[in-house]
Motif scaffolding. Structure first.
Motif, PDB file in Angstrom:
ATOM      1  N   LEU A  83      86.548  11.145  23.729  1.00 34.14           N
ATOM      2  CA  LEU A  83      85.481  11.326  22.745  1.00 34.14           C
ATOM      3  C   LEU A  83      85.872  12.355  21.692  1.00 34.14           C
ATOM      4  O   LEU A  83      85.599  12.188  20.501  1.00 34.14           O
ATOM      5  N   LYS A  86      87.741  11.051  18.907  1.00 32.63           N
ATOM      6  CA  LYS A  86      87.023  10.022  18.154  1.00 32.63           C
ATOM      7  C   LYS A  86      87.354   8.603  18.627  1.00 32.63           C
ATOM      8  O   LYS A  86      87.502   7.672  17.833  1.00 32.63           O
ATOM      9  N   HIS A  88      85.910   5.465  21.054  1.00 32.25           N
ATOM     10  CA  HIS A  88      84.772   4.948  21.805  1.00 32.25           C
ATOM     11  C   HIS A  88      85.142   4.908  23.282  1.00 32.25           C
ATOM     12  O   HIS A  88      86.309   4.659  23.632  1.00 32.25           O
ATOM     13  N   HIS A 106      77.225  12.632  25.690  1.00 30.27           N
ATOM     14  CA  HIS A 106      76.580  11.943  24.564  1.00 30.27           C
ATOM     15  C   HIS A 106      76.514  12.854  23.337  1.00 30.27           C
ATOM     16  O   HIS A 106      76.632  12.381  22.200  1.00 30.27           O
ATOM     17  N   ALA A 109      79.927  12.668  21.867  1.00 32.93           N
ATOM     18  CA  ALA A 109      80.102  11.369  21.218  1.00 32.93           C
ATOM     19  C   ALA A 109      79.448  11.362  19.840  1.00 32.93           C
ATOM     20  O   ALA A 109      80.048  10.913  18.852  1.00 32.93           O
ATOM     21  N   LYS A 110      78.230  11.875  19.755  1.00 31.53           N
ATOM     22  CA  LYS A 110      77.504  11.907  18.476  1.00 31.53           C
ATOM     23  C   LYS A 110      78.221  12.807  17.467  1.00 31.53           C
ATOM     24  O   LYS A 110      78.323  12.469  16.278  1.00 31.53           O
ATOM     25  N   ASN A 112      81.259  13.305  17.188  1.00 32.88           N
ATOM     26  CA  ASN A 112      82.509  12.685  16.743  1.00 32.88           C
ATOM     27  C   ASN A 112      82.326  11.274  16.206  1.00 32.88           C
ATOM     28  O   ASN A 112      83.298  10.585  15.902  1.00 32.88           O
ATOM     29  N   VAL A 114      81.260   8.455  17.584  1.00 28.00           N
ATOM     30  CA  VAL A 114      81.708   7.340  18.420  1.00 28.00           C
ATOM     31  C   VAL A 114      80.649   7.014  19.463  1.00 28.00           C
ATOM     32  O   VAL A 114      79.661   7.734  19.621  1.00 28.00           O
ATOM     33  N   TYR A 115      80.863   5.921  20.187  1.00 28.18           N
ATOM     34  CA  TYR A 115      79.899   5.438  21.166  1.00 28.18           C
ATOM     35  C   TYR A 115      80.394   5.657  22.594  1.00 28.18           C
ATOM     36  O   TYR A 115      81.593   5.589  22.866  1.00 28.18           O
ATOM     37  N   LEU A 116      79.431   5.903  23.490  1.00 27.63           N
ATOM     38  CA  LEU A 116      79.700   6.093  24.910  1.00 27.63           C
ATOM     39  C   LEU A 116      78.828   5.125  25.697  1.00 27.63           C
ATOM     40  O   LEU A 116      77.600   5.174  25.606  1.00 27.63           O
ATOM     41  N   GLU A 302      71.583   4.025  26.208  1.00 26.29           N
ATOM     42  CA  GLU A 302      71.716   5.460  26.521  1.00 26.29           C
ATOM     43  C   GLU A 302      70.539   5.933  27.371  1.00 26.29           C
ATOM     44  O   GLU A 302      70.714   6.627  28.385  1.00 26.29           O
TER      45      GLU A 302
END
Length: 327
Positions: A83, A86, A88, A106, A109-110, A112, A114-116, A302
């Motif tokens: 993460l 950057k 996913h 999370h 992730a936010k 950077n 990207v999605y988790l 999420e």
């Protein structure tokens, strides 16, 4: 989308196959603790990039996303490394050991962009969507029984005095997080978060749970969850109400959904034909969310992931099961 993988066991093989079948992903990198194991896994997929250093893989430009299937207790540390670069991240269930880990990951992730994702594959199956749409057929809900009991060959190792990862507190194991997560996900996705949840766990000498019934209490009905890794069940799952009953078999990779009318006893088959590898559906959905930046769908996943993990943590703690990362 360029995919890397961590973990070279059967579940990784199944996910890669599903991802490639979706036509949304290409496998471009494999990580293992030894390059020999990485090569052994990746050869059949004609992979060009191999790593035995996680940081190097995370920092490289040969992947856009990674699928992580390392031991449960290591998910958090591994996810953060990707993460922060950057990438996913798709983590095999259970996503993490604690809610605190989930919330922090999370947040990273936010930060950077990207999605988790948690790879709880069954909720992406078309037949699960059919089940969701069919709940109204039973009328006023009276309850449900959701069963997923599968005897683990590694339980034989426990009986022999050993402590395999999936039955170890050190590696955040146990039946609840390995198999119980499927019916818990089903219950929360279909009925919401219960008012009360109770777990009657059978604890093993290794300190984790081998299985046991879980009761979810809602305002007007209860859901009984049967799960175990030390026993085998062939029961279907059922959702019952005033008008009729839905019979689901099996709970993951659903092949059969039958609605049986309480009064006429007539049976209606609702399920659509399945495909050999149902992981294709989650791979397709994760790629779609990333490509379309579908924030609403992502936030729903999420929330669901956090709700199930919170319940799982609470149920473990009721039974005095605390992972090493919590001690």
């Amino acid at each position: 989308m360029k995919l890397g993988i961590m973990g070279t066991n059967w579940i990784t093989d199944a996910f890669v196959e599903g991802a490639l079948n979706s036509k949304e992903w290409e496998l471009t990198a494999v990580y293992s603790r030894t390059l020999e194991k990485a090569y052994a896994f990746g050869e059949k997929y004609k992979v060009e990039n191999y790593f035995d250093d996680i940081e190097l893989m995370a920092a490289s430009d040969v992947i856009d996303a990674v699928y992580i299937a390392s031991p449960n207790a290591m998910h958090y540390e591994h996810a953060l490394q990707f993460l922060r670069h950057k990438k996913h991240v798709i983590v095999e269930k259970p996503i993490f050991s604690t809610v605190a880990e989930l919330e922090d990951a999370h947040k990273v992730a936010k930060e950077n962009g990207v999605y988790l994702f948690e790879a709880a594959r069954h909720i992406q199956e078309p037949n699960f969507k059919i089940l969701q749409d069919s709940i109204q057929k039973v009328g006023k809900l009276h309850g449900a029984t959701l069963a997923y009991m599968n005897y683990s060959s590694r339980y034989d190792n426990v009986l022999a005095g050993e402590e395999p990862n999936i039955f170890s507190l050190k590696f955040s194991g146990g039946s609840l997080v390995d198999l119980g997560v499927y019916p818990m996900y089903t219950a929360v996705a279909l009925f919401g978060v219960p008012e009360k949840a109770t777990y009657f766990a059978t604890k093993l000498r290794t300190g984790v749970d081998g299985g046991g019934p879980v009761i979810f209490e809602y305002p007007d009905f209860t859901v009984t969850i049967l799960h175990a890794k030390m026993s085998q069940s062939f029961l279907p799952s059922e959702i019952y109400g005033e008008k009729g009953t839905l019979v689901i078999n099996p709970l993951t990779g659903i092949k059969e959904i039958k609605y049986i009318d309480n009064h006429t006893k007539e049976t209606e088959d609702l399920a659509m034909p399945t495909i050999p590898n149902d992981m294709e559906f989650e791979a397709t959905e994760f790629a779609r969310i990333i490509a379309e930046q579908d924030t609403l769908a992502y936030e729903d996943l999420e929330d669901l992931s956090k709700q199930v993990l919170q319940i799982s943590n609470d149920l473990r703690h009721q039974n005095g099961i605390w992972y090493k990362v919590e001690q």
